[in-house]
Write an enzyme that holds these catalytic residues in place. Structure first.
Site, PDB file in Angstrom:
ATOM      1  N   GLN A 114      -5.436  -5.649   6.502  1.00  0.00           N
ATOM      2  CA  GLN A 114      -6.359  -6.576   5.862  1.00  0.00           C
ATOM      3  C   GLN A 114      -6.355  -7.954   6.518  1.00  0.00           C
ATOM      4  O   GLN A 114      -7.032  -8.860   6.030  1.00  0.00           O
ATOM      5  CB  GLN A 114      -6.018  -6.707   4.368  1.00  0.00           C
ATOM      6  N   HIS A 171       0.851  -1.184   0.000  1.00  0.00           N
ATOM      7  CA  HIS A 171       0.000   0.000   0.000  1.00  0.00           C
ATOM      8  C   HIS A 171       0.892   1.242   0.000  1.00  0.00           C
ATOM      9  O   HIS A 171       2.008   1.227   0.516  1.00  0.00           O
ATOM     10  CB  HIS A 171      -0.868  -0.033   1.267  1.00  0.00           C
ATOM     11  N   ASP A 223       2.151  -4.655   7.819  1.00  0.00           N
ATOM     12  CA  ASP A 223       0.889  -3.968   7.565  1.00  0.00           C
ATOM     13  C   ASP A 223      -0.217  -5.017   7.683  1.00  0.00           C
ATOM     14  O   ASP A 223      -0.395  -5.855   6.801  1.00  0.00           O
ATOM     15  CB  ASP A 223       0.908  -3.346   6.173  1.00  0.00           C
ATOM     16  N   LYS A 268     -11.539  -0.642   9.491  1.00  0.00           N
ATOM     17  CA  LYS A 268     -11.642  -1.870   8.699  1.00  0.00           C
ATOM     18  C   LYS A 268     -12.079  -3.071   9.545  1.00  0.00           C
ATOM     19  O   LYS A 268     -12.296  -4.156   9.004  1.00  0.00           O
ATOM     20  CB  LYS A 268     -10.304  -2.173   8.018  1.00  0.00           C
ATOM     21  N   CYS A 285      -4.787   2.521  -3.885  1.00  0.00           N
ATOM     22  CA  CYS A 285      -3.573   2.969  -3.186  1.00  0.00           C
ATOM     23  C   CYS A 285      -2.421   1.988  -3.415  1.00  0.00           C
ATOM     24  O   CYS A 285      -1.610   1.741  -2.513  1.00  0.00           O
ATOM     25  CB  CYS A 285      -3.823   3.147  -1.700  1.00  0.00           C
TER      26      CYS A 285
END
Length: 472
Positions: A261, A181, A258, A284, A427
């Site tokens: 997700q 990202h 990261d 999220k 992104c």
């Protein structure tokens, strides 16, 4: 790809009229509008959606069981039942989260850590309880390893500024993948510009996922940091973080994960992953916008200087210098997002009540159903790995349909069918360039989605593709 095809038929007819007046004949495409394209006013009053008309499922799925908790899902847009499939961008919020925000602002709105009165004490207790909930949710060894930030982007920038500028020097290497990202790329570009460090990128393998074996080969004593996603927001692929951290630590490198997700969709255990830093966003994972968190190992956070200066992050302030609080307060200058933190705590309670393993198992099934259903669309290209028993995808698919711009697809899906998906580069411009496209459409699911949502989406997508192909 053709772009901008979404014009009303009236505009086309106006062009026909003008060309007829000029003595030119234009042949219009032949297209028979199916029932789902009935004028909205008629559809709104008289027709029932396919999923509503269908017989109820023999056994209720997790999606059916949890949908009543999300008021926003029970509405019509443009006269159609809303089918929300943009969860990789942001999730919807259950009633319990909405109530927690209302209770804070109505019942004990006050600043934290600064007052001894009842309201401040209660606000402080709930704020710190939310930190403890996050710590337990990701199995941190201590709640002081959790730093509240505005979002995951700020969390990465905090690490880049406070740890990166102190520890990365000229000719040191930062290893990333082309699938990261933007928020995991740009902060390290800034660090590299200031320090003279070198950014290196791992490309995709033949399965369309970041090449982990190549990543391991690229590690060396020059590598000071590895920045990787846990789950790709475009490819839907899941990286073996434990293997990556093990190999990175062997050469003395730190690892930043990261997990935006992954934390909302599966069990994430930071001690098992052995990540040095990990970031995630509240919005999220059924929580409010405006807050995220950074996990950092205690020894690393203790060695890092402040990111921002001001109130709350200090120990003592003198005219010529200041001393700083211990983490996490050191990195939380000013009045924090108190209500949002409490709302995130409520979201974690909600997710924990369902069970993250249960959510993960349900989404694996839903992900395969989405992928297999999309494969029935003519001339479609789905990015990322093919799902198998040993290779599970996340419940999202980015795709393109030949000769149809993804934004055109997304617009017509929304305005004619009430289906919400994402279009653009998500992104992840470097990844899209690597794939040879400028953008893609993306359908992303969460545990409150159902197979009926997927069916409605595929029906609408087929209809939309037929519409655009009628212009050929």
């Amino acid at each position: 790809m053709c772009c901008g095809l979404i014009w009303a038929y009236t505009e086309i007819l106006n062009k026909v009229l003008m060309m007829t007046l000029e003595g030119t004949a234009l042949k219009l495409p032949t297209y028979s509008f199916p029932a789902c394209r009935t004028p909205r006013t008629f559809r709104r009053r008289y027709l029932v959606s396919a999923s509503t008309a269908a017989a109820p499922p023999a056994s209720l799925s997790l999606g059916h069981l949890t949908r009543p908790d999300f008021p926003i899902l029970h509405q019509e847009v443009y006269g159609c039942r809303l089918v929300y499939m943009d969860n990789a961008a942001t999730s919807q919020k259950p009633i319990t989260v909405l109530k927690s925000l209302q209770e804070y602002y109505q019942g004990y709105n006050s600043n934290v850590h600064r007052g001894i009165h009842f309201l401040s004490s209660k606000a402080t207790m709930e704020y710190e309880l939310a930190r403890k909930k996050i710590s337990e949710f990701i199995n941190a060894s201590d709640s002081r390893e959790i730093v509240f930030t505005r979002n995951a982007t700020e969390a990465i920038n905090l690490v880049a500024h406070s740890w990166g500028l102190q520890n990365i020097k000229s000719d040191d290497e930062i290893l990333l993948t082309v699938a990261e990202h933007h928020s995991a790329i740009v902060p390290w570009q800034l660090v590299a510009q200031k320090t003279g460090a070198i950014l290196k990128f791992v490309e995709l393998n033949e399965d369309g996922v970041p090449d982990v074996e190549k990543l391991k080969d690229m590690l060396s004593r020059k590598t000071k940091l590895v920045v990787v996603h846990h789950v790709s927001n475009v490819l839907g692929s899941v990286l073996p973080i434990e293997d990556i951290t093990c190999c990175a630590h062997d050469v003395g490198a730190k690892v930043l994960v990261d997990a935006c997700q992954s934390v909302p969709h599966m069990v994430v255990d930071v001690q098992n992953l052995n990540a040095d830093f990990l970031v995630a966003s509240s919005h999220k994972m059924c929580g409010p916008t405006g807050i995220g968190f950074l996990y950092g190992k205690s020894d690393l956070l203790s060695s890092m200087p402040p990111f921002l200066g001001g109130g709350e992050m200090i120990s003592d302030v003198f005219l010529d210098h200041s001393t700083y609080a211990e983490p996490p307060s050191r990195f939380e200058a000013g009045t924090p997002a108190i209500g949002e933190a409490i709302g995130l705590g409520a979201a974690i309670d909600y997710l924990s009540g369902i069970g993250m393993q249960k959510i993960h198992e349900y989404e694996i099934e839903l992900a395969k159903y989405l992928y297999d259903s999309l494969c029935t669309i003519p001339n479609i290209r789905i990015y990322g790995p093919v799902p198998s028993e040993n290779n599970h995808r996340a419940a999202l698919c980015s795709f393109n349909v030949e000769n149809i711009h993804p934004t055109d697809l997304a617009t017509l899906l929304d305005q004619e069918h009430g289906v919400a998906i994402r279009s653009g580069h998500h992104c992840a411009q470097p990844l899209h360039r690597h794939l040879g496209v400028g953008s893609s459409a993306r359908a992303s699911l969460y545990f409150y989605n159902t197979r009926e949502d997927v069916d409605d989406f595929i029906h609408a997508l087929n209809d939309t593709v037929r519409f655009f192909n009628s212009f050929k």
